[in-house]
Design a protein around this motif. Structure first.
Motif, PDB file in Angstrom:
ATOM      1  N   CYS A  47       5.817  10.319  -3.892  1.00 32.62           N
ATOM      2  CA  CYS A  47       4.704   9.356  -3.946  1.00 32.62           C
ATOM      3  C   CYS A  47       4.312   8.873  -2.555  1.00 32.62           C
ATOM      4  N   GLY A  48       5.151   9.142  -1.531  1.00 31.75           N
ATOM      5  CA  GLY A  48       4.837   8.732  -0.170  1.00 31.75           C
ATOM      6  C   GLY A  48       5.723   7.594   0.313  1.00 31.75           C
ATOM      7  N   ALA A  49       6.380   6.885  -0.622  1.00 31.42           N
ATOM      8  CA  ALA A  49       7.265   5.793  -0.219  1.00 31.42           C
ATOM      9  C   ALA A  49       8.691   6.315  -0.013  1.00 31.42           C
ATOM     10  N   ARG A  50       9.601   5.406   0.282  1.00 32.19           N
ATOM     11  CA  ARG A  50      11.008   5.773   0.472  1.00 32.19           C
ATOM     12  C   ARG A  50      11.881   5.010  -0.504  1.00 32.19           C
ATOM     13  N   ASP A  56       0.827  -1.209   0.000  1.00 34.54           N
ATOM     14  CA  ASP A  56       0.000   0.000   0.000  1.00 34.54           C
ATOM     15  C   ASP A  56       0.858   1.254   0.000  1.00 34.54           C
ATOM     16  N   GLN A  57       2.023   1.145   0.617  1.00 36.38           N
ATOM     17  CA  GLN A  57       2.897   2.304   0.704  1.00 36.38           C
ATOM     18  C   GLN A  57       3.706   2.507  -0.581  1.00 36.38           C
ATOM     19  N   ARG A  58       4.063   1.396  -1.250  1.00 37.76           N
ATOM     20  CA  ARG A  58       5.052   1.474  -2.332  1.00 37.76           C
ATOM     21  C   ARG A  58       4.496   1.359  -3.752  1.00 37.76           C
ATOM     22  N   VAL A  59       3.273   0.846  -3.901  1.00 38.70           N
ATOM     23  CA  VAL A  59       2.725   0.710  -5.259  1.00 38.70           C
ATOM     24  C   VAL A  59       1.949   1.973  -5.609  1.00 38.70           C
ATOM     25  N   LEU A  60       2.373   2.624  -6.682  1.00 37.67           N
ATOM     26  CA  LEU A  60       1.832   3.928  -7.048  1.00 37.67           C
ATOM     27  C   LEU A  60       0.310   3.898  -7.190  1.00 37.67           C
ATOM     28  N   SER A  61      -0.212   2.891  -7.882  1.00 41.22           N
ATOM     29  CA  SER A  61      -1.651   2.873  -8.171  1.00 41.22           C
ATOM     30  C   SER A  61      -2.492   2.513  -6.948  1.00 41.22           C
ATOM     31  N   ASP A 121      -5.989   6.227 -17.432  1.00 39.58           N
ATOM     32  CA  ASP A 121      -7.102   5.302 -17.253  1.00 39.58           C
ATOM     33  C   ASP A 121      -8.230   5.742 -18.175  1.00 39.58           C
ATOM     34  N   ARG A 122      -8.419   5.065 -19.290  1.00 39.98           N
ATOM     35  CA  ARG A 122      -9.455   5.398 -20.273  1.00 39.98           C
ATOM     36  C   ARG A 122      -9.516   6.908 -20.545  1.00 39.98           C
ATOM     37  N   GLY A 123      -8.398   7.470 -20.965  1.00 31.28           N
ATOM     38  CA  GLY A 123      -8.378   8.878 -21.348  1.00 31.28           C
ATOM     39  C   GLY A 123      -8.102   9.834 -20.204  1.00 31.28           C
ATOM     40  N   VAL A 124      -8.305   9.374 -18.965  1.00 31.94           N
ATOM     41  CA  VAL A 124      -8.089  10.242 -17.801  1.00 31.94           C
ATOM     42  C   VAL A 124      -6.683  10.018 -17.250  1.00 31.94           C
ATOM     43  N   VAL A 125      -5.935  11.108 -17.080  1.00 25.99           N
ATOM     44  CA  VAL A 125      -4.601  10.995 -16.494  1.00 25.99           C
ATOM     45  C   VAL A 125      -4.774  10.957 -14.979  1.00 25.99           C
ATOM     46  N   ARG A 126      -4.542   9.757 -14.413  1.00 25.57           N
ATOM     47  CA  ARG A 126      -4.726   9.580 -12.974  1.00 25.57           C
ATOM     48  C   ARG A 126      -3.693  10.354 -12.182  1.00 25.57           C
ATOM     49  N   SER A 127      -2.457  10.287 -12.653  1.00 26.85           N
ATOM     50  CA  SER A 127      -1.381  10.925 -11.911  1.00 26.85           C
ATOM     51  C   SER A 127      -0.210  11.164 -12.850  1.00 26.85           C
ATOM     52  N   ALA A 128       0.176  12.443 -12.992  1.00 24.81           N
ATOM     53  CA  ALA A 128       1.365  12.789 -13.776  1.00 24.81           C
ATOM     54  C   ALA A 128       2.102  13.876 -12.996  1.00 24.81           C
ATOM     55  N   PRO A 129       2.914  13.452 -11.991  1.00 25.18           N
ATOM     56  CA  PRO A 129       3.534  14.411 -11.065  1.00 25.18           C
ATOM     57  C   PRO A 129       4.333  15.500 -11.776  1.00 25.18           C
ATOM     58  N   VAL A 130       5.004  15.152 -12.885  1.00 24.81           N
ATOM     59  CA  VAL A 130       5.826  16.123 -13.603  1.00 24.81           C
ATOM     60  C   VAL A 130       4.979  17.300 -14.093  1.00 24.81           C
ATOM     61  N   LEU A 131       3.731  16.993 -14.472  1.00 26.09           N
ATOM     62  CA  LEU A 131       2.835  18.035 -14.973  1.00 26.09           C
ATOM     63  C   LEU A 131       1.987  18.628 -13.856  1.00 26.09           C
ATOM     64  N   TRP A 160      -0.483  17.026 -12.664  1.00 28.44           N
ATOM     65  CA  TRP A 160      -1.846  16.594 -12.993  1.00 28.44           C
ATOM     66  C   TRP A 160      -2.283  15.457 -12.086  1.00 28.44           C
ATOM     67  N   ARG A 161      -3.540  15.500 -11.671  1.00 28.48           N
ATOM     68  CA  ARG A 161      -4.177  14.408 -10.943  1.00 28.48           C
ATOM     69  C   ARG A 161      -5.615  14.345 -11.435  1.00 28.48           C
ATOM     70  N   ASP A 162      -6.025  13.175 -11.973  1.00 28.79           N
ATOM     71  CA  ASP A 162      -7.379  12.998 -12.497  1.00 28.79           C
ATOM     72  C   ASP A 162      -7.765  14.067 -13.519  1.00 28.79           C
ATOM     73  N   VAL A 163      -6.892  14.286 -14.480  1.00 27.56           N
ATOM     74  CA  VAL A 163      -7.186  15.233 -15.566  1.00 27.56           C
ATOM     75  C   VAL A 163      -7.738  14.451 -16.765  1.00 27.56           C
ATOM     76  N   ASP A 164      -8.937  14.810 -17.231  1.00 32.73           N
ATOM     77  CA  ASP A 164      -9.533  14.101 -18.365  1.00 32.73           C
ATOM     78  C   ASP A 164      -8.947  14.662 -19.664  1.00 32.73           C
ATOM     79  N   ALA A 165      -7.701  14.283 -19.929  1.00 29.29           N
ATOM     80  CA  ALA A 165      -6.975  14.826 -21.071  1.00 29.29           C
ATOM     81  C   ALA A 165      -7.658  14.450 -22.382  1.00 29.29           C
ATOM     82  N   GLY A 166      -8.245  13.249 -22.424  1.00 32.17           N
ATOM     83  CA  GLY A 166      -8.917  12.803 -23.643  1.00 32.17           C
ATOM     84  C   GLY A 166     -10.067  13.747 -23.995  1.00 32.17           C
ATOM     85  N   ALA A 167     -10.919  14.053 -23.010  1.00 29.21           N
ATOM     86  CA  ALA A 167     -12.075  14.921 -23.258  1.00 29.21           C
ATOM     87  C   ALA A 167     -11.621  16.335 -23.610  1.00 29.21           C
TER      88      ALA A 167
END
Lengths: 404, 404
Positions: free
Chosen positions: B267-270, A358-363, B167-177, B179-186
């Motif tokens: 991402c929260g991990a080490r 839960d801590q290490r897997v991004l998704s 995820d089906r057109g939606v960018v769930r996570s793109a830290p560089v940009l 972006w979180r949950d951005v519907d880039a496709g739409a």
């Protein structure tokens, strides 16, 4: 940039002949997939093929001992007699042989995927050399073939499960057995020459994953199977298929680096998962009582709450969680099955593995991950091995009909 | 245990109609795979189909703008005129759009897989928000469609490459940009509504791996593509196919644990690979001169032998080697392509990566592993994106012919 990427190479044109094959395979798939017996009328409706085509194909399948008629009349409509068809319970069968941590196993599976024979012989792996071990397995193979012949089953091929990396029948490396470049396929073929069976050798974690896939049916098309024991291996199922890698050596999770500067591993590297989570590591040098298997000892000590054992199980679970996280980040799989020793110790390990994941897997922050013990227990690899040729036959019955 | 494992679900019977489709696809595959133009006679010989069937299929392919006749007469036999056939250079085309570390790219690829348009606009990713960035890309898309229309090409679909999990057109996570949950496709579909194109969004490392597969052709069916940059990703090609994972989120190599107690990752991990081998980690807080990209700065500093830069590249290469070893142990792949920043810095990184891999990958002691820079450089993802729909069309031309 001329070659078409990601496409099969061009082949010959589809003709009437291959159309017949395709339709026979289709009808057989419907018989296999039916929850109960299926009638010729139902087959015609399900496939869209004509009644005469269905009749001809079913005749061929019955003659080849792939399908049998059942007398049942359960059509739901009164007064209409119905002859059902099911996969044969007395046709071709597959033999699986397995070299386990605690002994040898032989298993026969029929066309329906039902286990029809399962034998186990406890053995200390430190004792016999490769030919002696394989001779023992050959005797178990002969007994298995004889036992199921009495029920009308014909064993058509055997697969041997080995805890190591296999290359076209040759075991490249199986540290637990002390094997390096052992031609197990040739040795076993010689020892079972009276049976005249095609013999296949494969990695036990791959075969166990295949067995678990079968047990899960259509409900679980993607998972990572992780096998604990003296050696650690993994089998990956993606989209309902075993991913064997480019040469069949996939799943070497035991040599995932958990700590780059960690303990030295016999493989030559440092900090491999193996050094934290193998049964040896979990037992941590404590002597296993005579007559007890290492697995049984670990469980007994954990059960009585021995602090040293609980601590080493904790270390193992954390290390396993780190390695599994790497695999999940790479593969995008949301289910992990703990097999072998990890299944037996799962009540002490699962929570810790899950917390690392839960801590290490991004998704994992937006899609939960399931960690659970495997279903078939220690027999998974033997069952998966027995299924190897049977599954091939289920997919391509025409090759069997041509030779049968 | 009734459901057949590892088998496609039963479908409808094969009829005359699907036979026609199969044969059309077969003929088209032969045209695509031919080294030079191919004649109707050669097609009949190669496929085993009759001459009238070939004539009918070729007519369909020409009418659908998938194949064109060439005037050439190079049959080798004197006196026999020959009309050759090649994939059309003025038929359907695919558009690829890419959000890169240093800017935006648009690329159009024709049926032969040849790049017919490639445009790049430098941009600072920290500036614009998602709609602004995608509007900019939409303008580049319109320009690209217009530019290739002048050469008779019809763009049929677009794919956007994003450095993140999609995820089906939606960018769930793109830290560089950011972006979180951005519907880039739409958003992109709205911004390019005048073009009316189907739009697909995918991870850039996946698409770059697809581009590299195309560039390598039949010569390289299994490899791991590792993309360096502000973010780190990977694309896996096994048996000539991109492994996208069960939900398309595979290849998160950047979050492989290199050291369980290492530096914290956003991402929260080490101890994620990201914290050792991203461009940020390699530049180690040093200010990039105005007008220079981070990549260019890293190369310049390594070239002049700055000890701090060389040390951080060394650390990055070691960490990358550890993570890549895990992937190779798991997947059984023998070739690693270093892409993105890793390609640019490969002369300083390859040896170190190789030494970790040789030490940590179990099979490396009996089967050598190749580590080399990728072929297409920074354009790999845009080219791979443009190829997405084109490859689908190459495999299933009938779907295009039905709608075209």
């Amino acid at each position: 940039m001329n070659a078409p990427s990601g496409q099969p190479r061009p082949a010959r044109g589809a003709r009437q002949e291959s159309l017949r094959e395709l339709n026979l395979e289709l009808v057989f798939r419907h018989v296999l997939a039916a929850e109960r017996s299926i009638s010729r009328t139902e087959l015609a409706a399900a496939t869209g093929l004509t009644r005469p085509t269905i009749t001809r194909i079913v005749e061929e399948l019955i003659a080849g001992r792939l399908v049998t008629e059942t007398g049942s009349a359960r059509d739901g409509r009164a007064g209409r007699p119905r002859v059902g068809l099911t996969p044969s319970r007395s046709g071709p069968a597959g033999l699986g042989l397995d070299i386990r941590t605690d002994g040898l196993a032989a298993c026969v599976v029929d066309l329906q995927g039902t286990v029809r024979h399962l034998a186990f012989a406890p053995i200390d792996l430190e004792g016999p050399d490769a030919p002696a071990l394989l001779n023992h397995l050959a005797r178990m193979a002969c007994e298995a073939v004889e036992a199921v012949a009495a029920e009308g089953l014909t064993v058509i091929a055997a697969t041997l499960a080995v805890p190591g990396a296999v290359d076209r029948g040759v075991v490249r490396s199986a540290p637990v057995l002390g094997w390096r470049d052992v031609d197990a396929g040739a040795l076993l073929r010689a020892a079972t020459s009276e049976l005249g069976l095609p013999i296949n050798v494969d990695n036990e974690a791959n075969l166990a994953a295949h067995g678990e896939l079968h047990a899960a049916g259509q409900n679980q098309a993607d998972f990572l199977y992780v096998s604990g024991g003296l050696d650690i291996g993994a089998g990956m199922i993606l989209d309902g298929r075993l991913m064997r890698g480019s040469r069949g050596w996939s799943g070497e999770l035991g040599h995932f680096t958990v700590d780059p500067d960690g303990k030295p591993c016999p493989c030559g590297a440092r900090g491999c998962l193996q050094t934290y989570a193998s049964l040896h590591a979990i037992l941590d040098g404590q002597t296993v009582p005579a007559g007890t298997t290492p697995d049984a000892a670990a469980i007994a000590w954990a059960d009585e709450g021995r602090p040293a054992t609980l601590a080493s199980i904790d270390t193992a679970a954390t290390a396993l969680g780190i390695a599994v996280s790497g695999a999940l980040n790479l593969l995008d799989i949301d289910t992990v099955l703990l097999g072998g020793s990890f299944a037996l110790l799962s009540s002490w390990m699962t929570a810790k593995v899950k917390s690392e994941v839960d801590q290490r897997v991004l998704s994992s922050s937006w899609a939960p991950i399931t960690i659970r013990p495997a279903t078939l227990g220690p027999d998974a690899a033997a069952i998966g091995a027995a299924l190897t040729f049977i599954d091939r036959l289920r997919e391509h019955p025409t090759s069997w009909l041509a030779h049968g």
